[in-house]
Design a protein around this motif. Structure first.
Motif, PDB file in Angstrom:
ATOM      1  N   ARG A  76      17.445  24.328 -57.708  1.00 10.26           N
ATOM      2  CA  ARG A  76      16.629  23.758 -57.331  1.00 10.26           C
ATOM      3  C   ARG A  76      15.923  24.245 -58.137  1.00 10.26           C
ATOM      4  O   ARG A  76      14.326  23.315 -58.654  1.00 10.26           O
ATOM      5  N   GLY A  90       7.131  18.283 -59.503  1.00  7.90           N
ATOM      6  CA  GLY A  90       8.590  17.238 -58.850  1.00  7.90           C
ATOM      7  C   GLY A  90       8.577  17.504 -57.430  1.00  7.90           C
ATOM      8  O   GLY A  90       9.131  17.156 -56.702  1.00  7.90           O
ATOM      9  N   GLU A 104       9.259  16.162 -54.252  1.00  5.22           N
ATOM     10  CA  GLU A 104      10.739  16.007 -54.082  1.00  5.22           C
ATOM     11  C   GLU A 104      11.049  16.206 -52.415  1.00  5.22           C
ATOM     12  O   GLU A 104      11.339  16.205 -51.279  1.00  5.22           O
ATOM     13  N   ALA A 109       8.947  14.953 -49.741  1.00  9.46           N
ATOM     14  CA  ALA A 109       9.589  13.984 -49.128  1.00  9.46           C
ATOM     15  C   ALA A 109      10.611  12.944 -47.957  1.00  9.46           C
ATOM     16  O   ALA A 109      10.957  12.895 -47.265  1.00  9.46           O
ATOM     17  N   HIS A 110      11.587  14.384 -48.173  1.00  9.80           N
ATOM     18  CA  HIS A 110      12.983  15.035 -47.519  1.00  9.80           C
ATOM     19  C   HIS A 110      12.208  15.905 -46.534  1.00  9.80           C
ATOM     20  O   HIS A 110      13.366  16.580 -45.351  1.00  9.80           O
TER      21      HIS A 110
END
Lengths: 306, 271
Positions: A120, A174, A178, A181-182
């Protein structure tokens, strides 16, 4: 997600955090801004149960801290004042060790969790060299990987892009967006205005231990009612606008007008060549500077001696 | 958490370097003894050393008697002093605690790991001493029994039992050192500070023991009964000092562990 009430921390006679009412909502990317020494790190440490509050209450995910730390912290990933690792071990060995501590780290799935976290943060292909041979940026990434091990619902990050190059900062930004967003709530403490401005949806500003601003970023960055125009025909535009120009600086005009589109039509109709035209918004910097006093690392004599 | 700490201890290069260093001294003594054949006279020098020349299998005991009073306490003070302050200095303490690892649990795990280190070093010393002793100094006639320091003979079985007792006693003394060092480790910000603080306590105690003016204090000094394990090899066993030593060490362990626990669980972690 995080809620504090009248949170106060005193060290002897010094009040590090004063009557703080934080409100971080689920799904926020919350920017926690403050100068060095304004009490950011103390606050973060209190949220995580490392520093015990003098008075006031803390709730994280609806549970009181630090009383319920054992239930709360497994769902929190954190980076506090820089990453730390056992320098003689490799990054992978470090994560395996940290994963084996505390609840929720089953042995069978450990290797997968560690590989996941490393991938990740962009360290998926890292070799077995010990951490003391890592660059600052790699350490920072490893620290983030450690925070992500348990797929936390809340990330508490203190200066997460420290030591990263511009490319790395962009990658991490980023990654955080991300994750957000989850469904991961991100609490980002920083003194870098630009970082907060680019990422956050809500902002809290700390000044000398007090929360002086706490608001949605959009609200803070409301239009100022002025439009900035660049034009080679500045004098012509001045004549056309007649008194609405507040400020001129060569080809740059600051014009008080409510509607930027109408202004553009007016200028172009009047034969003025417009190079650029922007509705001015308050910058976060304006907001912060207006709300805070001089940084705590300045020690000038106050104008009025007490 | 205990397993994690043990893993860290076993995998650390420092652990093995320390053990190697501890082990070097008795080995050197064995070599010197073998070359020169000059032992101290009975009743002088480190305990058991005079008996070693006739029976190399006794050398593990002599080796422990060499190591226990100085080397092992230093190693314990360093290891236990490192426990909390070392994690704090490396910055890993905060990441341990927010994993979360409970503070009490961490303290217990550290103590267990320190004691495991002591057991490990004692085992390594005993085993190498046995190998070196039998190789260099030769095997005595063990079947007829070895000599106690009182002059009478002890059967091998009895000798083994007393050795185990002596080891247990020495471990307890080291636990006392570990408790002091662990407490200082929760107070001090530097691992070296905690270790040196512990050594200062031990040295002060040793000095006060030689001072007649301090006789009122002496029964309470931590090193007062350290060497009482020698009494276990007298015939019959002289229990008085051993029992006092056990009680005194228990007091030190309880007091300092309680103080360390109270300090650590209420402390602001600001490193």
């Amino acid at each position: 997600m995080i809620r504090t009430a009248a949170l106060t921390k005193r060290y002897g006679r010094i009040t590090a955090v004063d009557d703080l009412d934080l409100d971080v909502r689920e799904g926020d990317v919350y920017g926690f801004l403050g100068a060095n020494g304004s009490g950011k790190t103390t606050t973060v440490r209190m949220l995580l149960g490392l520093v015990l509050a003098t008075s006031g209450t803390i709730e994280v995910m609806g549970q009181p801290m630090p009383a319920r730390a054992r239930q709360v912290l497994p769902e929190v990933g954190a980076l506090v004042e820089g990453p730390a690792a056992y320098a003689h071990l490799s990054g992978r060995a470090n994560l395996a060790l940290f994963d084996a501590m505390g609840p929720g780290g089953g042995r069978a799935s450990r290797a997968r969790r560690v590989d996941d976290a490393l991938a990740r943060v962009g360290l998926g292909g890292v070799d077995s060299r010990p951490v003391h041979a890592y660059s600052l940026g790699m350490r920072q990434r490893l620290g983030l990987a450690n925070a992500l091990l348990r797929r936390p619902r809340l990330l508490v990050l203190d200066e997460p892009t420290n030591g990263l190059d511009p490319q790395g900062i962009r990658e991490i930004r980023g990654l955080l967006l991300e994750l957000n967003a989850h469904g991961t709530t991100v609490f980002l403490s920083s003194h870098l205005l630009a970082e907060i401005e680019q990422m956050c949806t809500r902002v809290g500003v700390l000044d000398q231990g007090r929360l002086v601003v706490q608001e949605q970023l959009d609200v803070l960055r409301q239009p100022t009612g002025r439009v900035v125009v660049h034009t080679p025909d500045a004098d012509r535009a001045r004549a056309l606008l007649d008194g609405q120009v507040e400020h001129q600086d060569g080809e740059r005009l600051v014009i008080r007008v409510p509607d930027a589109a109408a202004l553009n039509a007016l200028l172009v109709g009047g034969g003025v060549r417009v190079a650029s035209l922007t509705a001015e918004r308050r910058t976060l910097e304006d907001v912060v500077l207006a709300a805070t006093s001089a940084g705590s690392d300045t020690f000038s004599v106050p104008a009025v001696a007490r | 958490m205990i397993l994690v700490e043990l893993r860290k201890m076993v995998r650390s290069r420092r652990t093995w370097t320390t053990i190697l260093l501890i082990d070097a001294l008795p080995t050197l003594v064995a070599i010197l003894l073998a070359i020169t054949d000059l032992g101290p006279r009975p009743g002088q020098g480190p305990a058991f050393l005079s008996a070693v020349l006739t029976d190399g299998t006794l050398f593990p005991l002599a080796a422990l008697a060499i190591v226990l009073p100085l080397f092992l306490p230093i190693a314990v003070a360093l290891t236990a002093g490192e426990a909390i302050a070392g994690e704090a200095q490396a910055g890993t303490l905060r990441y341990l605690l927010i994993r979360p690892v409970g503070r009490t649990r961490l303290l217990v795990a550290k103590l267990v790991s320190v004691m495991a280190f002591v057991v490990l070093s004692v085992l390594v010393v005993a085993v190498t001493a046995y190998v070196v002793g039998t190789l260099l100094l030769g095997k005595g006639d063990v079947t007829t029994g070895s000599t106690s320091i009182s002059g009478s003979s002890l059967s091998t079985q009895e000798l083994l039992l007393r050795t185990l007792l002596a080891l247990a006693y020495a471990m307890l003394c080291m636990l006392g050192v570990a408790a002091i060092a662990l407490f200082l480790s929760t107070v001090s910000e530097s691992p070296l500070g905690a270790a040196l603080g512990t050594l200062a306590v031990l040295i002060a105690s040793t000095i006060l023991l030689t001072l007649d003016a301090a006789s009122a204090l002496q029964p309470w000094l931590p090193t007062r009964y350290w060497l009482a394990f020698v009494d276990l090899f007298r015939d019959p066993i002289l229990w008085r000092d051993v029992v006092r030593g056990v009680l005194l060490q228990l007091v030190y362990v309880v007091v300092f562990l309680a103080a360390g626990w109270a300090n650590f669980t209420t402390k602001d972690i600001t490193d």
